[in-house]
Motif scaffolding. Structure first.
Motif, PDB file in Angstrom:
ATOM      1  N   ASP A 169      -1.438  -8.874   6.024  1.00  0.00           N
ATOM      2  CA  ASP A 169       0.004  -9.040   5.840  1.00  0.00           C
ATOM      3  C   ASP A 169       0.254 -10.320   5.045  1.00  0.00           C
ATOM      4  O   ASP A 169      -0.061 -11.415   5.496  1.00  0.00           O
ATOM      5  N   PRO A 188       2.938  -0.342   9.659  1.00  0.00           N
ATOM      6  CA  PRO A 188       2.378   0.945   9.245  1.00  0.00           C
ATOM      7  C   PRO A 188       3.482   1.992   9.107  1.00  0.00           C
ATOM      8  O   PRO A 188       4.401   2.062   9.924  1.00  0.00           O
ATOM      9  N   GLU A 230      -6.304  -2.662   9.955  1.00  0.00           N
ATOM     10  CA  GLU A 230      -6.872  -2.962   8.639  1.00  0.00           C
ATOM     11  C   GLU A 230      -5.957  -2.419   7.543  1.00  0.00           C
ATOM     12  O   GLU A 230      -6.187  -1.362   6.953  1.00  0.00           O
ATOM     13  N   THR A 231      -4.902  -3.169   7.260  1.00  0.00           N
ATOM     14  CA  THR A 231      -3.942  -2.782   6.233  1.00  0.00           C
ATOM     15  C   THR A 231      -3.252  -4.024   5.710  1.00  0.00           C
ATOM     16  O   THR A 231      -3.289  -5.087   6.346  1.00  0.00           O
ATOM     17  N   ASN A 287       0.269   5.853   5.198  1.00  0.00           N
ATOM     18  CA  ASN A 287      -0.633   4.710   5.232  1.00  0.00           C
ATOM     19  C   ASN A 287      -1.842   5.095   6.100  1.00  0.00           C
ATOM     20  O   ASN A 287      -1.654   5.681   7.168  1.00  0.00           O
ATOM     21  N   PRO A 288      -3.076   4.801   5.679  1.00  0.00           N
ATOM     22  CA  PRO A 288      -4.248   5.285   6.429  1.00  0.00           C
ATOM     23  C   PRO A 288      -4.288   4.885   7.896  1.00  0.00           C
ATOM     24  O   PRO A 288      -4.894   5.585   8.701  1.00  0.00           O
ATOM     25  N   VAL A 289      -3.647   3.790   8.265  1.00  0.00           N
ATOM     26  CA  VAL A 289      -3.732   3.334   9.663  1.00  0.00           C
ATOM     27  C   VAL A 289      -2.580   3.846  10.523  1.00  0.00           C
ATOM     28  O   VAL A 289      -2.495   3.508  11.700  1.00  0.00           O
ATOM     29  N   TRP A 290      -1.695   4.665   9.938  1.00  0.00           N
ATOM     30  CA  TRP A 290      -0.488   5.047  10.682  1.00  0.00           C
ATOM     31  C   TRP A 290      -0.822   5.810  11.958  1.00  0.00           C
ATOM     32  O   TRP A 290      -0.236   5.564  13.008  1.00  0.00           O
ATOM     33  N   ALA A 321      -0.913  -6.474  10.983  1.00  0.00           N
ATOM     34  CA  ALA A 321      -1.773  -6.129   9.843  1.00  0.00           C
ATOM     35  C   ALA A 321      -2.643  -7.324   9.469  1.00  0.00           C
ATOM     36  O   ALA A 321      -2.142  -8.443   9.346  1.00  0.00           O
ATOM     37  N   GLU A 348       0.810  -1.217   0.000  1.00  0.00           N
ATOM     38  CA  GLU A 348       0.000   0.000   0.000  1.00  0.00           C
ATOM     39  C   GLU A 348       0.845   1.270   0.000  1.00  0.00           C
ATOM     40  O   GLU A 348       0.300   2.366  -0.011  1.00  0.00           O
ATOM     41  N   ASN A 369       0.030  -3.475   4.659  1.00  0.00           N
ATOM     42  CA  ASN A 369       1.428  -3.158   4.926  1.00  0.00           C
ATOM     43  C   ASN A 369       1.920  -3.939   6.140  1.00  0.00           C
ATOM     44  O   ASN A 369       1.250  -3.965   7.174  1.00  0.00           O
TER      45      ASN A 369
END
Length: 382
Positions: free
Chosen positions: A332, A362, A356-357, A366-369, A329, A279, A359
């Motif tokens: 993953d 994170p 929810e990724t 990345n949206p979840v960082w 993740a 991602e 990667n």
């Protein structure tokens, strides 16, 4: 003056706004509106005050006011329905409802590299930044203190943690700025490298957070020296290496390293990391590839890869007694969620959070960082 609220930072000296560590471009009137609300956080700012500050008392249409409010909300990640940051108070005005504060000073522009030595007299490079409770970062083994410090995606994490902790980072023998030599990879030895750095930094009891293959160094450290580790965060960890999970597919990692590792800025280095970070962001993945090339010889990198393929941490897990948080993740593709569950089940009292990724770890962009960093900080502070 710098104001921090939600996942944003507003700097009134440089007239900049960042969200999740990334710059946000806003028009001057939108910036002035956000500034007015941040400087009066918690108080209802009236329509007349907004017109006086943002429009200097000039006559302005309701549509223009509404447009600037909508733009301000969008800039801080809010919207008219949620109103988690900027709330409309009917017939009165606006109120910034997200807690606002002034951040502690950021990390310095440069870092001080220091050295200690292992039992064989080989140099171990380490550095400490920030202030607060001691925190050891156990990276993914192939670390390079200087290259990572100058990489924006890595630096954002370091700066954020250093605002709350005395952050210790180190390069194991054979990697980065430590003595460069061929090594026989052993995670107990890598754990002793970490402990030597902690001793040199004056850390007696400390928290640790670990990433990917570095998790096995941290697990060995926590199991062999339980009196030194106060809490342990595991990010992208796995109980068993790929060779321990049954049939193993052909290892493209070895092929990519063998073909292109010695070529500067090789696309092979970035290509192997894409499987870990599908991602993106692309620039961060490319930077990590360049850092790994600087950090490790081909022989040592392949040695690390073989060691993590063959590792099983199952026998160590019952010996870990400190509070442990496992972050993994959901999608993953390199080390599946089932391996993180084995870690959580094997460490008494461990907790697990699934992000929810896809990667592996994170990274900024990345949206979840932001959620990841909040989880990590809350656990380490608690």
């Amino acid at each position: 003056m710098r104001h921090v609220f939600a996942d944003c930072e507003l700097d009134t000296d440089t007239l900049t706004l960042t969200r999740q560590g990334r710059p946000v471009t806003v028009e001057p009137q939108v910036f002035d509106l956000i500034r007015l609300l941040a400087e009066n956080s918690g108080r209802v700012v009236t329509r007349d005050e907004i017109i006086e500050v943002v429009w200097k008392g000039r006559i302005v249409s309701e549509s223009a006011i509404s447009a600037r409010i909508a733009a301000a909300r969008k800039a801080v990640g809010d919207d008219g329905k949620q109103q988690a940051v900027i709330r409309t108070v009917a017939r009165r005005g606006l109120q910034m409802v997200s807690e606002t504060g002034v951040p502690t000073p950021p990390c310095p522009a440069s870092q001080r590299i220091r050295y200690t030595a292992d039992d064989e007299g080989r140099a171990i490079a380490y550095t400490v930044t920030g202030s607060g409770p001691p925190l050891l970062r156990v990276g993914y083994n192939t670390t390079h203190l200087e290259a990572e410090w100058n990489t924006p995606s890595e630096r954002q994490c370091f700066d954020r943690l250093a605002r709350q902790f005395s952050l210790l980072r180190f390069d194991p023998v054979g990697f980065g700025m430590s003595e460069r030599c061929d090594i026989a990879v052993d995670f107990s030895t890598l754990a002793e490298n970490a402990l030597r750095a902690a001793d040199a930094a004056g850390f007696e009891t400390f928290a640790a957070y670990s990433e990917s293959g570095g998790v096995h160094t941290a697990l060995a450290l926590a199991a062999h020296h339980p009196d030194r580790i106060s809490k342990l965060a595991i990010v992208g960890g796995y109980a068993n290496g790929r060779a321990r999970r049954g049939a193993r597919p052909p290892d493209t990692f070895h092929s990519l390293v063998s073909e292109g590792w010695d070529t500067p800025a090789s696309p092979f280095a970035a290509a192997l990391l894409y499987s870990y970070f599908p991602e993106g962001p692309l620039d961060a993945v490319q930077a990590m590839g360049r850092n790994m090339q600087q950090a490790s010889s081909k022989a040592n990198l392949l040695g690390i890869r073989t060691a993590i393929d063959e590792i099983s941490a199952i026998d160590l897990l019952p010996r870990i007694t400190c509070p442990t948080l496992i972050i993994h993740a959901r999608d993953d593709a390199v080390h599946p969620l089932s391996e993180a569950r084995k870690l959580a089940a094997g460490i008494d009292g461990a907790e697990m959070v699934v992000l929810e990724t896809a990667n592996h770890i994170p990274i900024p962009g990345n949206p979840v960082w932001e959620d990841f960093m909040t989880l990590l900080e809350d656990f380490l502070r608690s």
